[in-house]
Structure formats: structure tokens, C-alpha cells
Motif scaffolding. Structure first.
Motif, PDB file in Angstrom:
ATOM      1  N   TYR A 244       0.817  -1.218   0.000  1.00  0.00           N
ATOM      2  CA  TYR A 244       0.000   0.000   0.000  1.00  0.00           C
ATOM      3  C   TYR A 244       0.847   1.262   0.000  1.00  0.00           C
ATOM      4  CZ  TYR A 244      -3.756  -3.265   0.396  1.00  0.00           C
ATOM      5  OH  TYR A 244      -4.618  -4.295   0.116  1.00  0.00           O
ATOM      6  N   LEU A 245       2.034   1.209   0.590  1.00  0.00           N
ATOM      7  CA  LEU A 245       2.933   2.349   0.500  1.00  0.00           C
ATOM      8  C   LEU A 245       3.475   2.515  -0.922  1.00  0.00           C
ATOM      9  CD1 LEU A 245       4.929   2.227   3.852  1.00  0.00           C
ATOM     10  CD2 LEU A 245       3.207   3.890   3.145  1.00  0.00           C
ATOM     11  N   GLY A 246       3.671   1.399  -1.611  1.00  0.00           N
ATOM     12  CA  GLY A 246       4.080   1.488  -3.010  1.00  0.00           C
ATOM     13  C   GLY A 246       3.029   2.176  -3.861  1.00  0.00           C
ATOM     14  N   ILE A 247       1.770   1.833  -3.639  1.00  0.00           N
ATOM     15  CA  ILE A 247       0.677   2.487  -4.366  1.00  0.00           C
ATOM     16  C   ILE A 247       0.630   3.975  -4.020  1.00  0.00           C
ATOM     17  CG2 ILE A 247      -1.829   2.555  -4.703  1.00  0.00           C
ATOM     18  CD1 ILE A 247      -1.850  -0.461  -3.966  1.00  0.00           C
ATOM     19  N   ALA A 248       0.794   4.286  -2.740  1.00  0.00           N
ATOM     20  CA  ALA A 248       0.779   5.686  -2.301  1.00  0.00           C
ATOM     21  C   ALA A 248       1.905   6.479  -2.964  1.00  0.00           C
ATOM     22  CB  ALA A 248       0.890   5.757  -0.787  1.00  0.00           C
ATOM     23  N   LYS A 290       7.152   9.069   7.475  1.00  0.00           N
ATOM     24  CA  LYS A 290       6.770   8.433   8.748  1.00  0.00           C
ATOM     25  C   LYS A 290       6.550   6.939   8.559  1.00  0.00           C
ATOM     26  CE  LYS A 290       3.153  10.852   9.796  1.00  0.00           C
ATOM     27  NZ  LYS A 290       1.960  11.338  10.526  1.00  0.00           N
ATOM     28  N   SER A 291       5.760   6.604   7.561  1.00  0.00           N
ATOM     29  CA  SER A 291       5.374   5.199   7.376  1.00  0.00           C
ATOM     30  C   SER A 291       6.544   4.340   6.924  1.00  0.00           C
ATOM     31  CB  SER A 291       4.232   5.101   6.361  1.00  0.00           C
ATOM     32  OG  SER A 291       3.072   5.723   6.865  1.00  0.00           O
ATOM     33  N   ARG A 292       7.362   4.867   6.008  1.00  0.00           N
ATOM     34  CA  ARG A 292       8.480   4.069   5.506  1.00  0.00           C
ATOM     35  C   ARG A 292       9.560   3.885   6.571  1.00  0.00           C
ATOM     36  NH1 ARG A 292      11.495   5.087   1.012  1.00  0.00           N
ATOM     37  NH2 ARG A 292      11.346   2.965   0.204  1.00  0.00           N
ATOM     38  N   ALA A 324       0.696   2.404   8.007  1.00  0.00           N
ATOM     39  CA  ALA A 324       0.964   2.466   6.570  1.00  0.00           C
ATOM     40  C   ALA A 324      -0.312   2.495   5.749  1.00  0.00           C
ATOM     41  CB  ALA A 324       1.827   1.275   6.150  1.00  0.00           C
ATOM     42  N   THR A 325      -1.279   1.644   6.077  1.00  0.00           N
ATOM     43  CA  THR A 325      -2.493   1.599   5.263  1.00  0.00           C
ATOM     44  C   THR A 325      -3.327   2.871   5.439  1.00  0.00           C
ATOM     45  OG1 THR A 325      -3.537   0.277   7.019  1.00  0.00           O
ATOM     46  CG2 THR A 325      -2.676  -0.901   5.119  1.00  0.00           C
ATOM     47  N   ASN A 326      -3.401   3.382   6.653  1.00  0.00           N
ATOM     48  CA  ASN A 326      -4.157   4.616   6.860  1.00  0.00           C
ATOM     49  C   ASN A 326      -3.426   5.815   6.258  1.00  0.00           C
ATOM     50  OD1 ASN A 326      -6.740   4.213   8.632  1.00  0.00           O
ATOM     51  ND2 ASN A 326      -5.217   2.805   9.458  1.00  0.00           N
ATOM     52  N   ASN A 347      -9.756   7.010 -16.906  1.00  0.00           N
ATOM     53  CA  ASN A 347      -8.425   6.720 -17.437  1.00  0.00           C
ATOM     54  C   ASN A 347      -7.320   7.360 -16.612  1.00  0.00           C
ATOM     55  OD1 ASN A 347      -8.855   9.367 -18.123  1.00  0.00           O
ATOM     56  ND2 ASN A 347      -8.222   9.156 -20.268  1.00  0.00           N
ATOM     57  N   ASN A 348      -7.679   7.906 -15.456  1.00  0.00           N
ATOM     58  CA  ASN A 348      -6.680   8.486 -14.560  1.00  0.00           C
ATOM     59  C   ASN A 348      -6.309   7.468 -13.495  1.00  0.00           C
ATOM     60  OD1 ASN A 348      -5.606  10.026 -12.180  1.00  0.00           O
ATOM     61  ND2 ASN A 348      -5.903  11.747 -13.576  1.00  0.00           N
ATOM     62  N   PRO A 349      -5.015   7.172 -13.307  1.00  0.00           N
ATOM     63  CA  PRO A 349      -4.640   6.121 -12.351  1.00  0.00           C
ATOM     64  C   PRO A 349      -4.991   6.440 -10.899  1.00  0.00           C
ATOM     65  CG  PRO A 349      -2.694   7.310 -13.102  1.00  0.00           C
ATOM     66  CD  PRO A 349      -3.835   7.763 -13.976  1.00  0.00           C
ATOM     67  N   LEU A 350      -5.179   7.722 -10.562  1.00  0.00           N
ATOM     68  CA  LEU A 350      -5.462   8.065  -9.165  1.00  0.00           C
ATOM     69  C   LEU A 350      -6.752   7.432  -8.665  1.00  0.00           C
ATOM     70  CD1 LEU A 350      -4.387  11.808  -8.803  1.00  0.00           C
ATOM     71  CD2 LEU A 350      -3.310   9.802  -7.788  1.00  0.00           C
ATOM     72  N   GLN A 351      -7.752   7.326  -9.519  1.00  0.00           N
ATOM     73  CA  GLN A 351      -9.003   6.711  -9.049  1.00  0.00           C
ATOM     74  C   GLN A 351      -8.800   5.222  -8.763  1.00  0.00           C
ATOM     75  OE1 GLN A 351     -10.861   4.407 -11.031  1.00  0.00           O
ATOM     76  NE2 GLN A 351      -9.451   4.533 -12.763  1.00  0.00           N
ATOM     77  N   ARG A 352      -7.895   4.581  -9.495  1.00  0.00           N
ATOM     78  CA  ARG A 352      -7.566   3.180  -9.198  1.00  0.00           C
ATOM     79  C   ARG A 352      -6.766   3.081  -7.908  1.00  0.00           C
ATOM     80  NH1 ARG A 352      -2.992   0.842 -11.311  1.00  0.00           N
ATOM     81  NH2 ARG A 352      -3.154   2.179 -13.162  1.00  0.00           N
ATOM     82  N   TYR A 353      -5.798   3.975  -7.720  1.00  0.00           N
ATOM     83  CA  TYR A 353      -5.035   3.980  -6.476  1.00  0.00           C
ATOM     84  C   TYR A 353      -5.959   4.190  -5.276  1.00  0.00           C
ATOM     85  CZ  TYR A 353      -1.114   4.984  -9.686  1.00  0.00           C
ATOM     86  OH  TYR A 353      -0.196   4.941 -10.704  1.00  0.00           O
ATOM     87  N   TYR A 354      -6.931   5.082  -5.441  1.00  0.00           N
ATOM     88  CA  TYR A 354      -7.879   5.386  -4.365  1.00  0.00           C
ATOM     89  C   TYR A 354      -8.659   4.143  -3.956  1.00  0.00           C
ATOM     90  CZ  TYR A 354     -11.694   7.766  -1.879  1.00  0.00           C
ATOM     91  OH  TYR A 354     -12.608   8.170  -0.939  1.00  0.00           O
ATOM     92  N   ARG A 355      -9.126   3.393  -4.959  1.00  0.00           N
ATOM     93  CA  ARG A 355      -9.876   2.173  -4.661  1.00  0.00           C
ATOM     94  C   ARG A 355      -8.962   1.099  -4.073  1.00  0.00           C
ATOM     95  NH1 ARG A 355     -11.052   0.024  -9.188  1.00  0.00           N
ATOM     96  NH2 ARG A 355     -10.400   1.623 -10.684  1.00  0.00           N
ATOM     97  N   ASP A 356      -7.761   0.971  -4.632  1.00  0.00           N
ATOM     98  CA  ASP A 356      -6.869  -0.098  -4.195  1.00  0.00           C
ATOM     99  C   ASP A 356      -6.379   0.088  -2.764  1.00  0.00           C
ATOM    100  OD1 ASP A 356      -7.140  -1.478  -6.548  1.00  0.00           O
ATOM    101  OD2 ASP A 356      -5.164  -0.959  -7.352  1.00  0.00           O
ATOM    102  N   VAL A 357      -6.014   1.319  -2.384  1.00  0.00           N
ATOM    103  CA  VAL A 357      -5.501   1.491  -1.013  1.00  0.00           C
ATOM    104  C   VAL A 357      -6.601   1.264   0.017  1.00  0.00           C
ATOM    105  CG1 VAL A 357      -3.570   2.990  -1.598  1.00  0.00           C
ATOM    106  CG2 VAL A 357      -5.789   4.014  -1.071  1.00  0.00           C
ATOM    107  N   ARG A 358      -7.840   1.464  -0.383  1.00  0.00           N
ATOM    108  CA  ARG A 358      -8.945   1.208   0.542  1.00  0.00           C
ATOM    109  C   ARG A 358      -8.974  -0.256   0.975  1.00  0.00           C
ATOM    110  NH1 ARG A 358     -12.082   4.563   3.666  1.00  0.00           N
ATOM    111  NH2 ARG A 358     -13.716   3.255   4.525  1.00  0.00           N
ATOM    112  N   ALA A 359      -8.519  -1.137   0.097  1.00  0.00           N
ATOM    113  CA  ALA A 359      -8.521  -2.568   0.414  1.00  0.00           C
ATOM    114  C   ALA A 359      -7.609  -2.885   1.582  1.00  0.00           C
ATOM    115  CB  ALA A 359      -8.086  -3.373  -0.814  1.00  0.00           C
ATOM    116  N   GLY A 360      -6.610  -2.034   1.818  1.00  0.00           N
ATOM    117  CA  GLY A 360      -5.671  -2.295   2.901  1.00  0.00           C
ATOM    118  C   GLY A 360      -6.323  -2.366   4.265  1.00  0.00           C
TER     119      GLY A 360
END
Length: 383
Positions: A244-248, A290-292, A324-326, A347-360
């Protein structure tokens, strides 16, 4: 060249960056279509990546937890679904050989299979019992018949199910009511993959349901019985916050690039020069720092400790995942505020990142369990 021929961590990271760049271009397609990234898995296996956590004495590279997290974070920056999927395999193999809770003959066999490209994941979650971290006994059963075990049941959230070669399945032993772990070849008769995965997040993980109907396995495939009492600490689960930090970090990179390039006519200069944008970029960097530092500090502590000290680290490991997830959620939200309405385009990757990090939030351990664990730890420390 492959990963098993590399000399050091730097060379492995550089090699992975080249391979994983292809993942970035495919990520949006797999997300939109809800398909599994078979080609990514093939490339990871062919490159030898999937054998890196096999110890040197068994033929692998025996990479440290710290290095594993760096590599997993790198994959996640390109494709979160691929990183989370392969992270389970990488971490489980790391854990098996680190703890050596199974007979060495089984571990030698597993090592040979992994070196030949086999992929492994644990199937423990069931719809009736929820997450196994909350202590529910499996409804999946194992019944002895002559020199075999007969497995019946259904597992959900079986990540990477389309390409698994071996499944570590938790089941209740009918004769004793004990809970055992059984290693089951995925090509066994009676195993059905039901394509149920239809999540809005991590759409490319292939986390379908797996059904076991009278699946017969050899008596020796009962590899472990679950012990009652406190569980051992599991450093390998840090692959989850690394993902999730990689996605962030991917969201951070995108927002910086956008801010450098976007020059609305109303201000006639790139928005990266605006104080309110720089404020958000600074907040993003603070969250990542902080998280890393927390995650890699915990990983370093794990790598440098013996088993006894490691088993005191559970609260720290849980806290890393929570932080990290929060933080990842906050980082992607800030990135989207910088980019504005453009971030909501399909077609913007941010909306995918937004959905994916929520899974954490729904990967173990859950936030409420972590906070309770930290409360108990704090109270115990003050006795």
C-alpha cells in the motif's frame, strides 16, 4: 540473466525495475476488465523472482525481510494487484523456511518446487467464519480415510487462485476437532475455482472462491497443527503495508508530475508553485517518511533479532500495518485534491489507487484489533 544470478540487493532492485515497468502499462487494462495479470506472473516466475525468499542452502537467495519489502514496494508502484498477489507467495515462503515448523523433507520438496516456478498461497478465510485472525474455526473439514485425508469445504478471498500450484488449506480435523494446515496440489481432482471476485479494489488479484469436493491427499500432507495460545509474530506480513505504501508513492509521483505540467490560464504558471499545492505535497512527503521509516525500522529489527526477540514484536508489526495503510489512504486523497476533478476520470490512475488502497483496511490485522492489541501492550508495559 535472472534474479538467482544477481550479486546483490542493488542489482536485484535494478533488474526488477526493468521487468516491472511492463506491469504499469497493463495495470489499467486488468483493472477495467477485472482480469488476472497472467503475463506478470509468468515474467516474475521466469525471472526467478518467486524463488528469492528460498534460503541459500536450499538453492535460493535467502533475501532479508528488508530487501523483500523494497522489492514488493517497487512492484506495487507499478501494479498494486500484482504486488499484493505475489507478496503472499513471497512472504509465505520466507516464513516457512524462517520458522521451519514443517518437516525438513517437506521443506526440501517445497524448495525444489518453488525453484521450478511453483506458486503458493494460504487459503484460510471462509464466508461463514470471516477472517481467520478473529479466531473462527474452519468449516472446511479433513477426514482420515486409510492413508489419505479427504478435504471438503469452501475458501474465499483465495488470492492468485488462477495460477496457484499449491494451496495451504486450513481445515478442522473431524476426529479430533483440531485445526490443521494441509498442503494441497492445485491440480487435484475435486478442486473447483468459482470466479466470484468482483471487488472495486485490487481487481487483478484473482481472489476467487475455491471449493473442495472430496479432495483426496496423502497422509503426509498434513503439515502442521495449529497450536493454542499466543501466536508467533509474523514479520513476513509486512509485505501488506509495503504494497500500500508502493501504491501511495505512485500517487505521489503522479500528483507531482501533474502539478509541474498543469498551467491553468487563470494563473499562467504551473500549480506546483502555489502555496496550497506545496502544502499538500509536503503533507504527502511527511506521511510517506513516517510510514516508511516505521516499516523499514521494524523490518531491520526483525532481520537483526533471534526468534525470542521477534516474538515480542507483534504489536510493532501490527502498528506498522495500521500506520501504513491509513497513511496510504491520506496520501492518495491529498494527491487527488491536488489533481482535482481530473483524478476522477476513468483513465486516470489516481481513481484506481484510491480504490486499491482502501482494500488495505481489510487485510490483516484489522484496525480495531491492532488498537486493542496496542492498548493491552501499553497497559502491560506500565505494570
Amino acid at each position: 540473466m535472472n534474479f538467482l544470478q544477481t550479486k546483490d540487493a542493488k542489482e536485484r532492485l535494478n533488474y526488477l525495475e526493468k521487468i516491472a515497468e511492463n506491469f504499469r502499462t497493463r495495470a489499467d487494462i486488468h483493472d477495467r476488465e477485472g482480469t488476472f495479470p497472467f503475463e506478470n506472473m509468468t515474467e516474475l516466475k521466469r525471472s526467478g523472482y518467486t524463488a528469492l525468499t528460498v534460503p541459500v542452502e536450499y538453492g535460493g537467495k535467502g533475501i532479508s525481510l528488508t530487501e523483500l519489502l523494497h522489492l514488493q514496494e517497487t512492484i506495487a508502484e507499478r501494479d498494486g494487484s500484482t504486488a499484493l498477489s505475489i507478496g503472499w507467495h513471497m512472504g509465505i515462503v520466507h516464513n516457512l523456511f524462517e520458522k521451519k515448523a514443517w518437516d525438513d523433507s517437506i521443506l526440501q520438496w517445497i524448495a525444489r518446487e518453488v525453484l521450478n516456478g511453483a506458486l503458493i498461497n494460504t487459503l484460510a478465510t471462509e464466508r461463514q467464519t470471516g477472517s481467520p485472525t478473529r479466531g473462527g474455526k474452519p468449516h472446511t473439514t479433513a477426514k482420515r480415510h486409510k492413508n489419505k485425508w479427504i478435504i471438503n469445504g469452501r475458501k474465499s478471498f483465495a488470492t492468485m487462485s488462477p495460477v496457484l500450484d499449491y494451496m495451504i488449506v486450513t481445515a478442522t480435523i473431524t476426529e479430533t476437532e483440531e485445526v490443521g494446515s494441509f498442503i494441497i496440489p492445485a491440480n487435484k481432482e475435486g478442486i473447483i475455482i468459482e470466479e466470484t471476485w468482483n471487488s472495486v479494489a485490487m481487481r487483478g488479484t484473482g481472489s476467487h472462491d475455491v471449493i473442495f469436493q472430496e479432495v483426496a491427499i496423502h497422509n503426509d500432507f498434513l503439515v502442521e497443527k495449529m497450536q493454542r495460545g499466543p501466536k508467533q509474530a509474523n514479520g513476513w506480513l509486512l509485505h501488506i503495508p509495503a504494497c500500500y505504501l508502493g501504491i501511495a508513492r505512485a500517487a505521489q509521483s503522479y500528483s507531482i508530475q501533474f502539478a509541474r505540467e498543469y498551467t491553468p490560464s487563470s494563473i499562467n504558471r504551473p500549480i506546483i508553485e502555489l502555496p496550497n499545492v506545496r502544502q499538500k505535497l509536503g503533507e504527502i512527503e511527511l506521511e510517506i517518511m513516517k510510514s516508511r521509516y516505521f516499516m523499514y525500522g521494524a523490518a531491520k529489527g526483525w532481520d537483526e533479532s533471534e526468534a525470542e526477540a521477534r516474538n515480542t514484536m507483534t504489536p510493532i508489526l501490527s502498528a506498522v500495518k495500521h500506520e501504513a495503510t491509513n497513511s496510504a489512504l491520506k496520501i492518495v486523497d491529498l494527491a487527488m485534491r491536488i489533481v482535482g476533478a481530473h483524478s476522477l476520470a476513468q483513465n486516470n490512475p489516481l481513481q484506481r489507487y484510491y480504490r486499491d488502497v482502501r482494500a488495505g483496511l481489510h487485510n490483516p490485522p484489522m484496525d480495531d484489533m491492532t488498537i486493542e492489541q496496542l492498548a493491552a501492550f501499553s497497559i502491560d508495559q506500565k505494570k
